[in-house]
Design a protein around this motif. Structure first.
Motif, PDB file in Angstrom:
ATOM      1  N   GLY A 204     -29.503  81.218   3.618  1.00 43.26           N
ATOM      2  CA  GLY A 204     -30.503  79.901   3.573  1.00 43.26           C
ATOM      3  C   GLY A 204     -29.870  78.595   3.369  1.00 43.26           C
ATOM      4  O   GLY A 204     -30.007  77.583   4.084  1.00 43.26           O
ATOM      5  N   ARG A 205     -29.031  78.345   2.220  1.00 46.91           N
ATOM      6  CA  ARG A 205     -28.378  77.057   1.844  1.00 46.91           C
ATOM      7  C   ARG A 205     -27.455  76.504   3.066  1.00 46.91           C
ATOM      8  O   ARG A 205     -27.410  75.369   3.438  1.00 46.91           O
ATOM      9  CB  ARG A 205     -27.642  77.413   0.771  1.00 46.91           C
ATOM     10  N   GLN A 206     -26.927  77.634   3.852  1.00 48.58           N
ATOM     11  CA  GLN A 206     -25.941  77.144   4.937  1.00 48.58           C
ATOM     12  C   GLN A 206     -26.859  76.972   6.320  1.00 48.58           C
ATOM     13  O   GLN A 206     -26.283  76.919   7.306  1.00 48.58           O
ATOM     14  CB  GLN A 206     -24.895  78.290   4.973  1.00 48.58           C
ATOM     15  N   GLY A 207     -27.866  77.179   6.274  1.00 46.01           N
ATOM     16  CA  GLY A 207     -29.005  77.137   7.193  1.00 46.01           C
ATOM     17  C   GLY A 207     -28.688  78.253   8.478  1.00 46.01           C
ATOM     18  O   GLY A 207     -29.483  77.982   9.429  1.00 46.01           O
ATOM     19  N   ARG A 208     -28.132  79.449   7.882  1.00 39.40           N
ATOM     20  CA  ARG A 208     -27.965  80.465   8.980  1.00 39.40           C
ATOM     21  C   ARG A 208     -29.448  81.019   9.185  1.00 39.40           C
ATOM     22  O   ARG A 208     -29.694  82.045  10.022  1.00 39.40           O
ATOM     23  CB  ARG A 208     -26.917  81.312   8.394  1.00 39.40           C
TER      24      ARG A 208
END
Length: 289
Positions: A204-208
């Motif tokens: 989630g932090r990496q936007g995946r």
């Protein structure tokens, strides 16, 4: 034929060491270790979520104290028959007898009050705490091993748990010595939950993936409760909502009811969060040390 591999578990006892009147118990050591590792994990996740890690440090003593008190009160409330005429024994938490659902209820309430007082987002703070909760549960369950408690039905499986004869008799199985190590099942399950939450957090932090605030908390409620639901069915010392101990015969096991309710709450919460979340969002910035 290959020889059978037997991983038999036998507890060395609850006492780690004693010097005069000072006794150090395995359960206390495990709780301290869980708190320490939980602090490390939560502060790192908080920094990546843009939350001041110092606030997590301030919250931790309040959270731990409220969780321990809540866990004990919850257990005593359902085992009140055991304390009639000896209510001071209800304070003897070092002898075992705590319930994780009580800890979750009291701990969540303390986090909510802390966030209200400090004007923080409750669900964001919960998201950085729940991986540590799962890790702490995985460590803390080994306290049941050292206390020879919270074990399951008799079994001849290679990974069986050996219980002292007097405790087997007290549990209602005088002719048995080997039981399901339910502490081990739940410890391993919680480690899997911990790993799942960390992977989801990073993705989630990496936007995946879309991971709105609160999604990790809901995922924890679903995944932990799913494991507890079936593991509780193996235990021979459940807390009974209806029915008589030790097996709640003809009644209802409280932990299973709570697990079903928490799975429903987590599932509905996750469904609502994903419906409300925007289709694309940038990951939150990391704060500097």
């Amino acid at each position: 034929m290959l020889p059978a591999v037997v991983a038999e578990f036998t507890s060395p006892g609850p006492l780690l060491f004693q010097i005069g009147p000072i006794a150090v118990r395995w359960y206390g050591l495990l709780i301290a270790l869980a708190v320490l590792l939980g602090l490390v994990v939560s502060t790192r996740l908080a920094r990546r979520r843009g939350i001041d890690p110092g606030l997590i440090t301030d919250l931790l003593p309040i959270l731990v104290l409220s969780a321990v008190v809540g866990a004990r009160l919850y257990y005593v409330a359902f085992e009140w028959r055991s304390y009639q005429g000896q209510w001071l024994e209800a304070l003897a938490i070092w002898k075992g007898g705590i319930a994780i659902h009580g800890a979750l209820i009291a701990g969540t309430l303390s986090v909510w009050l802390f966030c209200r007082w400090n004007r923080l987002s409750f669900i964001s703070v919960m998201d950085v705490l729940v991986p540590s909760v799962a890790l702490g549960q995985a460590i803390g369950r080994w306290g049941n091993f050292f206390n020879s408690e919270a074990f399951g039905l008799p079994t001849d499986l290679p990974w069986r748990l050996t219980i002292p004869a007097n405790q087997a008799i007290a549990a209602g199985f005088p002719g048995e010595r080997h039981f399901h190590p339910t502490f081990l099942y739940e410890s391993l399950w919680n480690l899997l939950v911990f790993g799942l939450l960390l992977v989801l957090f990073q993705q989630g932090r990496q936007g995946r993936i879309r991971l709105p605030d609160g999604a990790l908390t809901c995922t924890y409620l679903i995944s932990y409760s799913l494991g507890r639901l079936w593991i509780e069915g193996l235990r021979i010392d459940p807390l009974c909502l209806i029915g008589l101990p030790p097996s709640c015969e003809g009644g209802l096991r409280m932990a299973q009811l709570m697990s079903i309710l928490l799975m429903l709450v987590g599932g509905l919460g996750l469904w609502w969060l994903l419906r409300q979340a925007p289709r694309s969002s940038a990951p939150p910035p990391e704060t500097s040390r």
